[in-house]
Design a protein around this motif. Structure first.
Motif, PDB file in Angstrom:
ATOM      1  N   CYS A  31       0.870  -1.175   0.000  1.00 53.82           N
ATOM      2  CA  CYS A  31       0.000   0.000   0.000  1.00 53.82           C
ATOM      3  C   CYS A  31       0.911   1.230   0.000  1.00 53.82           C
ATOM      4  CB  CYS A  31      -0.913  -0.001   1.233  1.00 53.82           C
ATOM      5  SG  CYS A  31      -0.038   0.301   2.781  1.00 53.82           S
ATOM      6  N   ARG A  51      -7.292  -4.626  -0.394  1.00 55.93           N
ATOM      7  CA  ARG A  51      -7.219  -3.477   0.529  1.00 55.93           C
ATOM      8  C   ARG A  51      -6.305  -3.791   1.698  1.00 55.93           C
ATOM      9  NH1 ARG A  51      -8.573   1.103  -1.738  1.00 55.93           N
ATOM     10  NH2 ARG A  51     -10.275   0.741  -3.147  1.00 55.93           N
ATOM     11  N   CYS A  52      -5.492  -2.829   2.074  1.00 51.42           N
ATOM     12  CA  CYS A  52      -4.600  -2.977   3.217  1.00 51.42           C
ATOM     13  C   CYS A  52      -5.429  -2.999   4.502  1.00 51.42           C
ATOM     14  CB  CYS A  52      -3.601  -1.824   3.257  1.00 51.42           C
ATOM     15  SG  CYS A  52      -2.528  -1.862   4.709  1.00 51.42           S
ATOM     16  N   THR A  92      -6.541   0.654   4.954  1.00 55.71           N
ATOM     17  CA  THR A  92      -7.605   0.460   3.959  1.00 55.71           C
ATOM     18  C   THR A  92      -7.224   0.947   2.558  1.00 55.71           C
ATOM     19  OG1 THR A  92      -8.868   2.512   4.364  1.00 55.71           O
ATOM     20  CG2 THR A  92      -9.411   0.585   5.730  1.00 55.71           C
ATOM     21  N   GLU A 140      -5.322   0.886  -1.212  1.00 54.46           N
ATOM     22  CA  GLU A 140      -5.227  -0.088  -2.296  1.00 54.46           C
ATOM     23  C   GLU A 140      -3.888  -0.812  -2.245  1.00 54.46           C
ATOM     24  OE1 GLU A 140      -5.523  -0.053  -7.165  1.00 54.46           O
ATOM     25  OE2 GLU A 140      -4.997   1.791  -6.133  1.00 54.46           O
TER      26      GLU A 140
END
Length: 82
Positions: free
Chosen positions: A25, A43-44, A48, A50
């Motif tokens: 990310c 999603r991380c 959260t 990408e």
């Protein structure tokens, strides 16, 4: 400069500096492609953001700019993130 963490934060799989399976990310949280797609949905779990494929540092550049050796693993692995 990217740290190039040596492992997946979820399953602790080794991810070499030239791995095309490493996903990151924008904060450089690092996951293997399997965890990133199958468990985390791209999603991380930390921010959260990408998850995208981590760039590969050319071997000749690794001589003076080596990858990190510090392993980071989420407590509970992917199950805690899902």
């Amino acid at each position: 400069m990217l740290a190039l963490q040596p492992n997946c934060e979820c399953c602790d799989t080794d991810l070499a500096a030239d791995s095309r399976e490493a996903m990151i990310c924008s904060f450089e949280c690092t996951f293997c492609a399997a965890c990133a797609s199958e468990v985390l949905g791209g999603r991380c779990p930390n921010c959260t953001g990408e998850l995208v494929r981590r760039p590969v540092r050319p071997a000749e550049k690794l001589v003076n700019n080596p990858a990190s050796t510090e392993r980071v693993v989420k407590a509970g692995g992917c199950a805690a993130a899902a």
